[in-house]
Design an enzyme around this catalytic site. Structure first.
Site, PDB file in Angstrom:
ATOM      1  N   SER A  45     -54.457 -34.412  21.215  1.00 49.73           N
ATOM      2  CA  SER A  45     -53.162 -35.082  21.099  1.00 49.73           C
ATOM      3  C   SER A  45     -52.377 -34.963  22.394  1.00 49.73           C
ATOM      4  O   SER A  45     -51.525 -35.814  22.692  1.00 49.73           O
ATOM      5  CB  SER A  45     -52.333 -34.452  19.973  1.00 49.73           C
ATOM      6  OG  SER A  45     -52.756 -34.896  18.720  1.00 49.73           O
ATOM      7  N   ASP A  85     -46.036 -36.051  22.236  1.00 48.62           N
ATOM      8  CA  ASP A  85     -46.382 -37.350  22.827  1.00 48.62           C
ATOM      9  C   ASP A  85     -45.255 -37.888  23.705  1.00 48.62           C
ATOM     10  O   ASP A  85     -45.477 -38.309  24.849  1.00 48.62           O
ATOM     11  CB  ASP A  85     -46.683 -38.361  21.714  1.00 48.62           C
ATOM     12  CG  ASP A  85     -47.968 -38.041  20.963  1.00 48.62           C
ATOM     13  OD1 ASP A  85     -48.788 -37.286  21.493  1.00 48.62           O
ATOM     14  OD2 ASP A  85     -48.136 -38.541  19.835  1.00 48.62           O
ATOM     15  N   GLU A  90     -46.021 -33.194  16.796  1.00 51.77           N
ATOM     16  CA  GLU A  90     -46.888 -34.222  17.372  1.00 51.77           C
ATOM     17  C   GLU A  90     -46.070 -35.279  18.103  1.00 51.77           C
ATOM     18  O   GLU A  90     -46.379 -35.649  19.242  1.00 51.77           O
ATOM     19  CB  GLU A  90     -47.728 -34.878  16.282  1.00 51.77           C
ATOM     20  CG  GLU A  90     -48.609 -36.008  16.776  1.00 51.77           C
ATOM     21  CD  GLU A  90     -49.578 -35.547  17.835  1.00 51.77           C
ATOM     22  OE1 GLU A  90     -49.581 -36.138  18.926  1.00 51.77           O
ATOM     23  OE2 GLU A  90     -50.321 -34.586  17.586  1.00 51.77           O
TER      24      GLU A  90
END
Length: 598
Positions: A516, A302, A298
């Site tokens: 995400s 990002d 994750e």
């Protein structure tokens, strides 16, 4: 605003001679959430952290100021508030602070002055569990999800003295059983690079004569979503930032997810070669770590997505602590489960704030106590008033994961499950798409999930979106009658690609998707629009929604009309012309947004 030893002594003395404890009234009560099991009493001698949220005097004025500085028709448009402007509105009344501190002192509890919020609206202390039970008339116990050994300390109900109810919004962590989850589909190792893939070349990016016969950018691959594809698809590839040092992008990091510096450089070497050497900044909040031996998919997603699309605009990764489980051996649970408030409080205390913050995490709204959701949403509004575009992913389970769509209020009603903070009306929430010509709402068949969308059960539809939401709800007729709140805040607001991103994790290429991915992509585009504004001597955009719903959304975004937010064993909400509860107004067209938001 520090307590002197003399003042503290006087308060303690006053507490010692005070009248008997006043009548206690229940402040909050919840049913045990589905799947949670009481494991036993909290061991004697355990110290638990308590946070007291004092009522803010100017919360309504803050929301009015947010709308004023976000509406181009207002004389105050773009005149974002300063740190002290916001703090003055969030500050509690002096009598509220005095009443809570007197009550704490009467129980022999000393405030942790260093943990007090900048505005003074959060007071914190570490309290022996025996005193916490007495103070709050609460049955603090050890809880865990069924089948999960991680434990937390919580209570199903707590009370406060009658006279404190008007001064205190909530005490936490007490009834908050949820924890933020990354809005990300499972990653998959790329054994061989997709057919047609080739490393990016420094300086490449022109879209001229680069459209294939299907109408999509020629660099876009069926099997992968690359950064060059996204830059050409959303028309940012030819834009060169002119004022990159005048803003920075914030990236929320929870759940012990850490970006890896070497992974970023490997990624840039093939996906954005002119950005090799670029590095994000790192900030620890409440002891958040930076463990380079534990790269997180994750966090890498990002950081890499924003670096490749917004370079050379700086970015900061905020590592927020707060998830370690309680064990009886430590006698001090550190799992406060207040990641949003921790991060947003920190940002509100800073003189300089990001122009955009991307948060790729969320909870089922019903797992978040309403007082806490209202409080966090207010902090999102406060950051918006300071000029921050607060972006949140919409979730990866459509209207709710199949076979889980029941209320957790003890009534076990069948219901759709909106997400939080996606449902906050002061957030700009990002859904997900896949394919390129045309883009469609992401599907489980290809993307591996359905993008979240729906209507809040806590927050009513704000004025800026009532017309759009009402029209969409009317188009649904009686479909899903009783499963959602027709008058609730509808989300998402916008969308972006969220399928099969090619990133580096643990020095290996992997495919990963989810909203995400959508949120940092949209954040990168907004940062480039901000750059154009800053270069022209204008302020950053701040809260986006009023302008989106006033016509910019329909005019400057790519409308998505195919797909749905399937979930709860239904087809979910359908995509439609104009705003819908799957992809909002659609995906970004940088050139149109730059003109419309100039």
């Amino acid at each position: 605003m520090r307590l002197t030893l003399t003042t503290l002594a006087l308060l303690l003395a006053a507490g010692a001679s005070a009248a008997p404890s006043p009548a206690m009234l229940v402040k909050e009560s919840v049913a045990a959430p589905r799947g949670w099991v009481r494991r036993g009493d909290v061991p004697a001698g355990t110290t638990i952290p308590l946070s007291f949220a004092l009522k803010q005097r100017g919360a309504a004025e803050l929301e009015a100021a947010l709308l004023a500085v976000s509406d181009p028709a207002s004389a105050r448009y773009g005149q974002h508030l300063t740190r002290d402007d916001v703090a003055a509105l969030l500050a509690p009344a002096p009598e509220a602070q005095q009443a809570v501190r007197r009550w704490m002192a009467s129980h022999g509890i000393e405030e942790d002055v260093e943990a007090r919020s900048y505005a003074g609206d959060w007071i914190r202390a570490r309290v022996p569990v025996e005193k916490a039970r007495d103070m709050l008339d609460a049955d603090f116990a050890v809880w865990a999800r069924d089948g999960d050994e991680r434990q937390i300390v919580r209570a199903l109900q707590y009370s406060l003295p009658r006279e404190l109810h008007e001064h205190v919004d909530l005490v936490g962590p007490t009834t908050y059983f949820g924890e933020p989850l990354a809005h990300r589909a499972p990653s998959r190792l790329v054994e061989t690079m997709p057919e047609g893939w080739k490393p990016a070349v420094a300086g490449a990016g022109s879209r001229v004569a680069a459209i294939n016969v299907a109408g999509a950018p020629a660099v876009c691959l069926t099997a992968s979503t690359t950064m060059q594809c996204l830059r050409e698809l959303y028309k940012t590839a030819d834009y060169k930032p002119q004022a990159p040092g005048k803003q920075f992008i914030g990236i929320s990091g929870f759940l012990e997810q850490y970006p890896n510096a070497q992974d970023l450089q490997q990624f840039l070497a093939t996906e954005r070669t002119d950005a090799v050497g670029y590095m994000y900044n790192f900030t620890s909040i409440d002891g958040g770590l930076n463990d380079q031996s534990m790269p997180g998919v994750e966090a890498n997603l990002d950081v890499q997505t924003i670096a490749a699309q917004a370079y050379p605009i700086p970015s900061t990764f905020y590592s927020v602590a707060g998830r370690p489980p309680f064990t009886a051996d430590t006698n001090t649970p550190t799992n406060t489960n207040e990641p949003y408030a921790s991060e947003f409080e920190y940002l509100l205390a800073q003189r300089s704030v990001p122009s955009v913050v991307s948060t790729s995490y969320g909870d089922d709204e019903q797992t978040v106590p309403t007082p806490y959701a209202l409080r966090v949403c207010g902090e999102i509004a406060a950051l918006g008033a300071r000029g921050v575009s607060m972006l949140f992913s919409s979730g990866d389970f459509g209207v709710g994961a199949d076979n889980t769509c029941f209320s957790n209020d003890g009534k076990n009603r069948t219901t759709f499950l909106p997400a939080f903070p996606a449902s906050c009306p002061w957030a700009t929430t990002v859904g997900a798409t896949e394919a390129y010509a045309p883009e469609v709402a992401v599907s489980k068949k290809i993307g591996g999930y359905f993008g979240g969308g729906g209507f809040s059960n806590i927050f009513p539809a704000p004025g800026y979106q009532k017309a759009a939401v009402s029209a969409y709800v009317k188009s649904l007729g009686n479909q899903y009658q009783g499963l959602y709140n027709k008058n609730g805040r509808g989300y998402p607001d916008v969308a972006a690609q969220g399928s099969r991103y090619l990133i580096v994790d643990g020095h290996r290429y992997v495919h990963v998707g989810g909203t995400s991915a959508s949120s940092p992509t949209f954040a990168a585009v907004i940062s480039l629009v901000n750059d154009a504004r800053l270069a022209a001597g204008k302020p950053v955009l701040g809260f986006l929604n009023p302008r989106l719903y006033a016509g910019v959304g329909a005019a400057a975004l790519n409308d998505i009309t195919s797909g749905s937010s399937a979930g709860c064993n239904t087809a979910g909400f359908p995509a439609a012309k104009g705003w819908d509860a799957v992809t909002g107004f659609g995906t970004p067209d940088f050139e149109k947004l730059r003109t419309a938001l100039a």
